[in-house]
Structure formats: structure tokens, C-alpha cells
Design a protein around this motif. Structure first.
Motif: not given
Length: 256
Positions: A222-233, A189-201, A14-15, A219-220
């Protein structure tokens, strides 16, 4: 491949993608264009998208963390109820007491050594585990109390078996991913849009701005990975473990 290795690769990718797009964009635009200013409306829209997506991420993280905590509580309740059944069986004659404790030990051993792996792989509990718990319930329910002490212990034991059964049902419902697919669609989709807005700057090729853009995208990821990791208890790297059973039944040959 380890989940942590996959996380490191995802964050690095991602970076790298963000930095590469910024560099290619500047190469195409050329040095003659003024990149020193960004229209106010773009800055405002970018800020609002970031705020909205941060709220969505926070709710998703809170949801999967709460689901994991509920799964942990249900597992402890199941193990504690069975431990109390085994302890309260002391009021029965030796032969029946040993039978009740054998039923409890057989169920716990099966859950930890066999059903747990099945549940992590298939996202569901087994019929055999249900039958073993039903056998314990039937053995206690069909034996008429032979003394006042047994009469007093009968209902509490049946209540604990009922609590264990209810906790088992909850464990079966919590097995497997808990996040709906539509939520994952919104997060990605939100991650793609949020990161994509960087290019508008008007990001320049200075090391400071490139590092900040890369860290934000990592960071985005990592947070998505953390949600995926906690998603299955009951699977993945931070899953609920069988420790309540191993702690409360130390005499059994249970897997760690």
C-alpha cells in the motif's frame, strides 16, 4: 483497470505470497524441527532493516507529497495572476480591455480543455499554450499607456503576466513522474529485503502470526502504491485538478 482495483490486487497478492511461503516452508521443514526460538542476531538485523526502510519510505512519501503541494500552489498562482490581469484591464478602453480579457479567456480555456489532458498523457506542456500566453504579454507590452491610470496599471499587469508565465514553467517542470529511477530501485529492493526478512524469523503457522505477516506485506504494498500515486502530480487518482481555474473563471465553458 482502476488504480484502486490494482491496489487491492497488489495488496492481496503480497499477503498471499507471504502466507504461502510460510506454509510451504513449514511443510518442507517438517514438524520435528524446533521453531520456537529465533537467534538474537537475526532479530536485531530484522529490526534494523525495518527501521532503515521505514525512514526511506517516510522520506519518499514526504518528497512526493511536497512535490504535489508545490504543483498545487503553482497552479493556483497561475490562475490567480491571470484573474488579476483580467480584472486590472478595466482601466483600458473597451476595445483593448475586451482584447486582453479575450486573450486571458482563450489561454485559460485552452489549458483546461486541451492542454491538461495532453500534460497528463505526455508529461509536458504544449507550445500552443506558451504562444497564447506570449500573445497576451505582447498585446499588453506593445501598447503605450494613454493616461496616468493606464500607466499606473501597466507594470502591475505585466508583473502578473510574468508570474503566470513563471508558474506555467514550474507546472511544465512538475508534469510527469518526479521520483528518480534510482529511488524506485531502492524502494522496491528494500521492500523485497524487508519482507524477505520475515522468513528469517521462526514464524509458526498459527493464525495470529500468519495474519500479522500478511498485513505487514500488504502495508508495504500500500505504501509503495501511495508513493507511485503521488509521484505524478497531474495524473493518476489523487492528482492536482484544474479547480483553481474553474473557480476563478466561472463564466467560461471549462471542463470539470
Amino acid at each position: 483497470m482502476s488504480e484502486w482495483v490494482a491496489l487491492a490486487i497488489a495488496m492481496a497478492a503480497a499477503c498471499a505470497v507471504v502466507v504461502a511461503v510460510v506454509l510451504l516452508r513449514h511443510r518442507k521443514v517438517g514438524a520435528g524441527k524446533d521453531n520456537s526460538e529465533t537467534p538474537d542476531v537475526i532479530e536485531y538485523i530484522t529490526m534494523m532493516i525495518g527501521v532503515v526502510y521505514a525512514i526511506v519510505l517516510g522520506l519518499a512519501i514526504a518528497g512526493v507529497w511536497e512535490a504535489r503541494g508545490a504543483a498545487q500552489d503553482d497552479l493556483f498562482r497561475e490562475a490567480q495572476s491571470l484573474r488579476e490581469v483580467s480584472d486590472r484591464a478595466v482601466v483600458y478602453p473597451a476595445e483593448f480591455r475586451d482584447q486582453v480579457r479575450a486573450d486571458v479567456d482563450g489561454y485559460v480555456t485552452y489549458v483546461v480543455n486541451t492542454e491538461w489532458d495532453y500534460m497528463a498523457e505526455h508529461g509536458d506542456i504544449t507550445d500552443k499554450g506558451t504562444q497564447l500566453l506570449q500573445k497576451l504579454q505582447n498585446d499588453v507590452a506593445t501598447r503605450a499607456p494613454a493616461s496616468d491610470l493606464e500607466s499606473q496599471a501597466y507594470q502591475p499587469i505585466m508583473d502578473r503576466i510574468g508570474q503566470a508565465s513563471d508558474a506555467r514553467d514550474q507546472r511544465g517542470q512538475n508534469a510527469g513522474p518526479t521520483m528518480p529511477g534510482v529511488v524506485w530501485f531502492g524502494l522496491i529492493v528494500g521492500a523485497v529485503v524487508t519482507v524477505g526478512m520475515l522468513f528469517a524469523l521462526q514464524i509458526r503457522r498459527t493464525p495470529r502470526e500468519l495474519i500479522l505477516a500478511g498485513c505487514f506485506s500488504a502495508l508495504i504494498a500500500f505504501l509503495l502504491f501511495m508513493i507511485w500515486d503521488f509521484d505524478d502530480p497531474f495524473s493518476r487518482s489523487v492528482s492536482v485538478t484544474t479547480q483553481p481555474f474553474t473557480d476563478l473563471f466561472p463564466s467560461l465553458n471549462l471542463k470539470d
